[in-house]
Design a protein around this motif. Structure first.
Motif, mmCIF file in Angstrom:
data_model
loop_
_atom_site.group_PDB
_atom_site.id
_atom_site.type_symbol
_atom_site.label_atom_id
_atom_site.label_comp_id
_atom_site.label_asym_id
_atom_site.label_seq_id
_atom_site.Cartn_x
_atom_site.Cartn_y
_atom_site.Cartn_z
ATOM 1 N N ASP A 1 -4.090 9.625 -0.367
ATOM 2 C CA ASP A 1 -3.829 10.267 0.924
ATOM 3 C C ASP A 1 -5.034 10.164 1.851
ATOM 4 O O ASP A 1 -4.881 9.926 3.051
ATOM 5 N N GLU A 2 -6.220 10.326 1.296
ATOM 6 C CA GLU A 2 -7.440 10.227 2.098
ATOM 7 C C GLU A 2 -7.606 8.821 2.662
ATOM 8 O O GLU A 2 -7.991 8.644 3.818
ATOM 9 N N VAL A 3 -7.303 7.811 1.851
ATOM 10 C CA VAL A 3 -7.395 6.421 2.313
ATOM 11 C C VAL A 3 -6.334 6.160 3.379
ATOM 12 O O VAL A 3 -6.616 5.556 4.418
ATOM 13 N N ALA A 4 -5.112 6.629 3.158
ATOM 14 C CA ALA A 4 -4.034 6.436 4.138
ATOM 15 C C ALA A 4 -4.401 7.076 5.474
ATOM 16 O O ALA A 4 -4.224 6.478 6.535
ATOM 17 N N LEU A 5 -4.932 8.286 5.421
ATOM 18 C CA LEU A 5 -5.331 8.977 6.639
ATOM 19 C C LEU A 5 -6.440 8.215 7.363
ATOM 20 O O LEU A 5 -6.399 8.032 8.585
ATOM 21 N N ALA A 6 -7.408 7.733 6.620
ATOM 22 C CA ALA A 6 -8.504 6.964 7.215
ATOM 23 C C ALA A 6 -7.983 5.680 7.853
ATOM 24 O O ALA A 6 -8.414 5.304 8.949
ATOM 25 N N ARG A 7 -7.038 5.010 7.183
ATOM 26 C CA ARG A 7 -6.470 3.771 7.734
ATOM 27 C C ARG A 7 -5.686 4.056 9.010
ATOM 28 O O ARG A 7 -5.731 3.288 9.965
ATOM 29 N N MET A 8 -4.959 5.173 9.043
ATOM 30 C CA MET A 8 -4.200 5.538 10.238
ATOM 31 C C MET A 8 -5.145 5.810 11.408
ATOM 32 O O MET A 8 -4.910 5.352 12.514
ATOM 33 N N TRP A 9 -6.224 6.565 11.169
ATOM 34 C CA TRP A 9 -7.160 6.874 12.251
ATOM 35 C C TRP A 9 -7.895 5.623 12.721
ATOM 36 O O TRP A 9 -8.257 5.509 13.877
ATOM 37 N N ALA A 10 -8.097 4.671 11.828
ATOM 38 C CA ALA A 10 -8.761 3.428 12.208
ATOM 39 C C ALA A 10 -7.911 2.622 13.191
ATOM 40 O O ALA A 10 -8.430 1.845 13.977
ATOM 41 N N LYS A 11 -6.595 2.843 13.151
ATOM 42 C CA LYS A 11 -5.672 2.099 14.017
ATOM 43 C C LYS A 11 -4.956 3.019 15.002
ATOM 44 O O LYS A 11 -3.874 2.722 15.451
ATOM 45 N N ILE A 12 -5.549 4.138 15.334
ATOM 46 C CA ILE A 12 -4.861 5.157 16.126
ATOM 47 C C ILE A 12 -4.375 4.622 17.481
ATOM 48 O O ILE A 12 -3.421 5.134 18.038
ATOM 49 N N ASP A 13 -4.995 3.576 17.990
ATOM 50 C CA ASP A 13 -4.584 3.046 19.293
ATOM 51 C C ASP A 13 -3.305 2.214 19.202
ATOM 52 O O ASP A 13 -2.706 1.890 20.203
ATOM 53 N N LEU A 14 -2.865 1.876 18.007
ATOM 54 C CA LEU A 14 -1.645 1.088 17.843
ATOM 55 C C LEU A 14 -0.480 2.007 17.512
ATOM 56 O O LEU A 14 -0.446 2.626 16.456
ATOM 57 N N TYR A 15 0.477 2.081 18.404
ATOM 58 C CA TYR A 15 1.614 2.972 18.226
ATOM 59 C C TYR A 15 2.425 2.626 16.980
ATOM 60 O O TYR A 15 2.897 3.502 16.278
ATOM 61 N N ALA A 16 2.609 1.346 16.713
ATOM 62 C CA ALA A 16 3.523 0.921 15.656
ATOM 63 C C ALA A 16 2.833 0.650 14.333
ATOM 64 O O ALA A 16 3.226 -0.224 13.581
#
Length: 66
Positions: free
Chosen positions: A39-54
Protein backbone atom coordinates in the motif's frame (compact mmCIF):
# COMPACT_ATOMS: atom_id res chain seq x y z
CA UNK A 1 2.83 -12.11 -1.25
CA UNK A 2 1.75 -8.69 -2.44
CA UNK A 3 2.42 -6.82 -5.68
CA UNK A 4 1.55 -3.37 -6.97
CA UNK A 5 0.01 -3.07 -10.44
CA UNK A 6 0.49 0.32 -12.07
CA UNK A 7 -0.80 1.65 -15.39
CA UNK A 8 -2.21 4.59 -17.26
CA UNK A 9 -5.67 4.11 -18.75
CA UNK A 10 -7.34 5.10 -22.02
CA UNK A 11 -9.46 8.24 -22.02
CA UNK A 12 -12.99 7.88 -23.42
CA UNK A 13 -15.48 10.76 -23.38
CA UNK A 14 -13.01 12.78 -21.26
CA UNK A 15 -12.94 10.07 -18.55
CA UNK A 16 -10.44 7.35 -17.72
CA UNK A 17 -11.71 3.89 -18.64
CA UNK A 18 -10.40 1.77 -15.75
CA UNK A 19 -11.03 -1.39 -17.82
CA UNK A 20 -8.55 -0.38 -20.53
CA UNK A 21 -4.96 -0.04 -19.31
CA UNK A 22 -2.46 1.21 -21.89
CA UNK A 23 -0.19 -1.79 -22.46
CA UNK A 24 3.02 0.26 -22.79
CA UNK A 25 2.50 1.80 -19.34
CA UNK A 26 1.69 -1.37 -17.38
CA UNK A 27 4.17 -2.24 -14.63
CA UNK A 28 4.34 -4.64 -11.69
CA UNK A 29 6.30 -3.81 -8.53
CA UNK A 30 7.12 -6.35 -5.84
CA UNK A 31 6.88 -8.82 -4.30
CA UNK A 32 6.20 -7.32 -0.87
CA UNK A 33 5.85 -9.24 2.37
CA UNK A 34 2.84 -7.33 3.71
CA UNK A 35 -0.18 -5.49 2.38
CA UNK A 36 0.93 -2.41 4.32
CA UNK A 37 4.26 -2.32 2.50
CA UNK A 38 2.52 -2.73 -0.88
CA UNK A 39 0.00 0.00 0.00
CA UNK A 40 2.84 2.39 0.81
CA UNK A 41 4.46 1.71 -2.57
CA UNK A 42 1.12 2.11 -4.40
CA UNK A 43 0.49 5.42 -2.64
CA UNK A 44 3.98 6.66 -3.48
CA UNK A 45 3.54 5.66 -7.14
CA UNK A 46 0.19 7.47 -7.31
CA UNK A 47 1.65 10.68 -5.84
CA UNK A 48 4.58 10.47 -8.24
CA UNK A 49 2.09 10.65 -11.12
CA UNK A 50 -0.49 12.94 -9.52
CA UNK A 51 -0.55 15.22 -12.58
CA UNK A 52 -1.85 12.38 -14.78
CA UNK A 53 -5.59 11.94 -14.43
CA UNK A 54 -5.69 8.46 -15.95
CA UNK A 55 -3.00 6.85 -13.80
CA UNK A 56 -3.63 4.28 -11.08
CA UNK A 57 -1.53 2.02 -8.87
CA UNK A 58 -3.22 -0.67 -6.77
CA UNK A 59 -2.21 -3.55 -4.54
CA UNK A 60 -2.80 -7.16 -5.59
CA UNK A 61 -2.64 -10.19 -3.27
CA UNK A 62 -0.94 -13.02 -5.18
CA UNK A 63 -0.69 -15.35 -2.18
CA UNK A 64 -1.43 -18.96 -3.07
CA UNK A 65 -3.56 -20.61 -0.41
CA UNK A 66 -3.95 -24.37 -0.06
Amino acid sequence: MWFVFEAEYEIEDRRANWNKPVRETMAWHGPFETEKEADEVALARMWAKIDLYAHKARTVDMTVKD
